[in-house]
Design a protein around this motif. Structure first.
Motif: not given
Length: 388
Positions: A53-61, A82-83, A123-133
């Motif tokens: 993760i460097g300067s190539n990420i979006t402003e929102e990120q 990373q998420i 975050h839109p990936l919240y449920f996906e992370v919970v499912e794996h957890a």
């Protein structure tokens, strides 16, 4: 099978001189053709590539990363970054989380810290992370984790995902408790499936543990949504018999339902039940009772309810005033309406937008000159009358 086994017939099992290399057939994502890869090659592809993760990420990120609490453990901060910057091109969420577990050896507290932050970020990936957890041993999943996920899916009206979670919970040997079943009743009632809500309610009663106000209240709301107000009221009476009282929002929902269909008797019963439950009616609750009488064409009772509101020390809002005026209009009792307004003015209560608009329409029907409309509009805005 044993008869044909290579252990019984060694000649059936031969190795090529070039050496034995097991092949796995997978489908190429790029060209759609079947491409053969060795097991080792596929394992290499399955490894998750951690983003630098460097300067190539979006402003929102950048903004999301900046919101990560500084006190959070480094292992959790690393995963959150990373998420937040996740891209499907780098692998899958499951591979990423598995890699994190293998390298960081997280404990349940670490998982909960990450999930709490993802939930806060919506975050839109919240449920996906919970499912794996839930599948990870280090998460130490319990029945409440599954219940929270079911409730989360229910809030988003994702019925199928919620039921899949319920099935996964049962497959792991967890038994539905009162809290889980309450969440299911709430979910089914919002989805309009009264039958499943009732089945969950019966199952909850069969647990043998005393039901609380939330459990009962969820079933009352299910009946209200289904338009079965008498059944909802019966559940309230069952609660009252056990000296358990629903929350204000449940009583108010039932009162509103009776009010909207003009069932003044039902509305009055619920209004009385509210007071029996020790809940002090506010202006909005009183307004719903007044509306029920107006809808039923019972002007006298509507006015009495309005007077009771004032005697209780409450100041009527614009809606309540407009309701009484609407009742007088239905019976074409202009004098009564004017007397009502004069009395309010003497007590320092000024009519506002809704009540004044109702009066304007009424006077138009009566063919009153346009000047009256101007006077009433100024009256509603608090503009002083011009000197004669």
């Amino acid at each position: 099978m044993w008869k044909n086994s290579f252990l019984r017939n060694p000649k059936a099992f031969r190795l090529d001189k070039s050496g034995f290399r097991p092949l796995l057939v997978v489908k190429s994502v790029n060209d759609g053709d079947n491409v053969e890869h060795t097991k080792e090659e596929n394992e290499e592809k399955a490894r998750f590539r951690w983003l630098k993760i460097g300067s190539n990420i979006t402003e929102e990120q950048k903004q999301a990363i900046a919101q990560i609490p500084q006190k959070m453990e480094n292992r959790c901060r690393a995963l959150l970054k990373q998420i937040i910057c996740f891209s499907p091109e780098n692998g899958s969420i499951s591979l990423m989380l598995a890699a994190w577990v293998k390298s960081m050896n997280p404990q349940r507290a670490n998982w909960l810290s990450v999930l709490k932050e993802l939930e806060r970020l919506n975050h839109p990936l919240y449920f996906e992370v919970v499912e794996h957890a839930l599948t990870e041993e280090s998460f130490e999943a319990n029945v409440r984790d599954y219940t929270k996920m079911i409730h989360g899916y229910a809030k988003q009206t994702k019925l199928q995902e919620a039921e899949n979670t319920l099935l996964a919970m049962k497959n792991r040997g967890f038994i539905c408790d009162q809290v889980t079943l309450t969440a299911l009743i709430h979910m089914y009632s919002k989805a309009g499936n009264l039958k499943l809500a009732e089945e969950s309610f019966v199952e909850m009663k069969l647990l043998g543990t005393p039901l609380d106000r939330r459990s009962y209240g969820s079933m009352v709301m299910a009946y209200i949504r289904a338009g079965m107000l008498d059944c909802g009221e019966s559940v309230l009476k069952e609660m009252e018999a056990q000296e358990i009282y629903a929350g204000r929002e449940v009583y108010k929902a039932l009162l509103r339902a009776y009010s909207m269909i003009g069932d003044s008797r039902g509305a009055q019963r619920v209004f009385d039940a509210i007071q029996l439950a020790g809940i002090i009616p506010d202006v909005k609750v009183c307004g719903l009772l007044i509306n029920a009488y107006v809808m039923a064409g019972q002007t006298r009772e509507a006015v009495i309810a309005f007077d009771n509101l004032r005697q209780a020390g409450l100041e009527p809002n614009d809606k309540c005033v407009a309701l009484v005026l609407a009742a007088y209009e239905k019976e074409n009792k202009l004098k009564n309406a004017l007397d009502f307004l004069i009395k309010l003015e003497k007590d320092g209560i000024m009519i506002e937008k809704e009540a004044s608009e109702l009066l304007v329409k009424w006077f138009r029907k009566l063919g009153v000159v346009e000047e009256v409309e101007i006077v009433l509009r100024d009256y509603a805005l608090g503009v002083p009358e011009p000197a004669l």
